[in-house]
Scaffold this active site. Structure first.
Site, PDB file in Angstrom:
ATOM      1  N   ASP A 144       0.853  -1.193   0.000  1.00 59.38           N
ATOM      2  CA  ASP A 144       0.000   0.000   0.000  1.00 59.38           C
ATOM      3  C   ASP A 144       0.886   1.239   0.000  1.00 59.38           C
ATOM      4  O   ASP A 144       1.696   1.428   0.904  1.00 59.38           O
ATOM      5  CB  ASP A 144      -0.895  -0.010   1.239  1.00 59.38           C
ATOM      6  CG  ASP A 144      -2.019   1.014   1.159  1.00 59.38           C
ATOM      7  OD1 ASP A 144      -1.807   2.082   0.549  1.00 59.38           O
ATOM      8  OD2 ASP A 144      -3.099   0.758   1.715  1.00 59.38           O
ATOM      9  N   ASP A 180       4.143   0.220  -8.192  1.00 59.29           N
ATOM     10  CA  ASP A 180       3.719   0.906  -9.412  1.00 59.29           C
ATOM     11  C   ASP A 180       3.422   2.378  -9.140  1.00 59.29           C
ATOM     12  O   ASP A 180       2.792   3.047  -9.953  1.00 59.29           O
ATOM     13  CB  ASP A 180       2.486   0.223 -10.022  1.00 59.29           C
ATOM     14  CG  ASP A 180       1.317   0.148  -9.060  1.00 59.29           C
ATOM     15  OD1 ASP A 180       1.462   0.592  -7.897  1.00 59.29           O
ATOM     16  OD2 ASP A 180       0.248  -0.354  -9.453  1.00 59.29           O
TER      17      ASP A 180
END
Length: 239
Positions: A144, A180
């Site tokens: 996260d 990402d």
């Protein structure tokens, strides 16, 4: 939703302290298949948390290189890696029960004997269960990113965590991260570069191409088609 980002700890005088977690535990609804997998396969592949070191060779019933993956999601990549590398032992940690159930189901279907699963806070597992200098690789894929600046302190990649991982890696062991979210990649690089005892395996001293050992996910393929980037970082414990 149970907010597990802040959990109580206590000092030597019994006073409550606040510990920031990198995740919020979401008790998602289990499908019938996931519940069946938990009921049927957890006794075989599941590992209960204990606040004491565990003998990893005994856990797997053999001596082999050990790969620890933190936050495996639904377990698709983890099962693929364990299938493709029968010579290695894989220990996966995930806090969300549906993902654990899905992973157990896939691992059973694949007939894996080199995979063990835990459903617990990975930091506590590292602190209390994993022996010093026992891991050949630690994998942290797409954690996260906690996008908002005020939440950045909740990112799992912080100096104390990186030091903890280093202590559990063998000399020559590798900490492999992927994200990402470019700001998080830059944060990871900054944190890792500030901790002694690690060697960046990038020739440019930043990021590495995705190694074949990390499976390409459907999400990642879709992102590539949209022009989204993914950043891999690999650091070796050198001392």
């Amino acid at each position: 939703m149970i907010n597990d980002v802040i959990s109580p700890e206590f000092d030597e005088n019994g006073r409550a302290l606040r510990r920031i977690r990198s995740f919020v535990r979401r008790q998602g609804r289990l499908t019938k298949g996931q519940q069946l997998a938990l009921d049927s396969y957890w006794p075989v592949m599941g590992v209960e948390y204990q606040a004491a070191p565990v003998d990893l060779n005994t856990l797997f019933g053999r001596e082999a290189p050990i790969v620890l993956e933190i936050g495996f999601g639904m377990g698709t990549s983890l099962v693929t890696m364990a299938t493709n590398n029968p010579q290695q032992n894989f220990l996966g940690i995930e806090v969300h029960s549906p993902g654990v159930g899905a992973c157990l189901s896939s691992a059973h279907d694949a007939g894996l004997s080199n995979l063990r699963i835990m459903c617990h806070d990975a930091v506590e597992v590292l602190e209390n269960m994993i022996p010093e200098a026992s891991l050949d690789m630690v994998q942290l894929f797409f954690p996260d990113p906690w996008h908002k600046a005020r939440h950045n302190k909740r990112r799992i990649v912080q100096t104390p965590f990186v030091e903890l991982v280093k202590s559990k890696l063998k000399v020559g062991g590798v900490f492999h991260m992927a994200t990402d979210w470019q700001p998080y990649a830059e944060h990871m690089l900054e944190v890792m570069s500030g901790v002694s005892g690690y060697l960046n395996l990038s020739e440019q001293n930043d990021y590495v191409p995705r190694p074949d050992s990390r499976p390409l996910t459907k999400f990642e393929l879709r992102g590539q088609r949209l022009g989204h980037g993914v950043w891999d970082l690999m650091f070796e414990r050198k001392e």
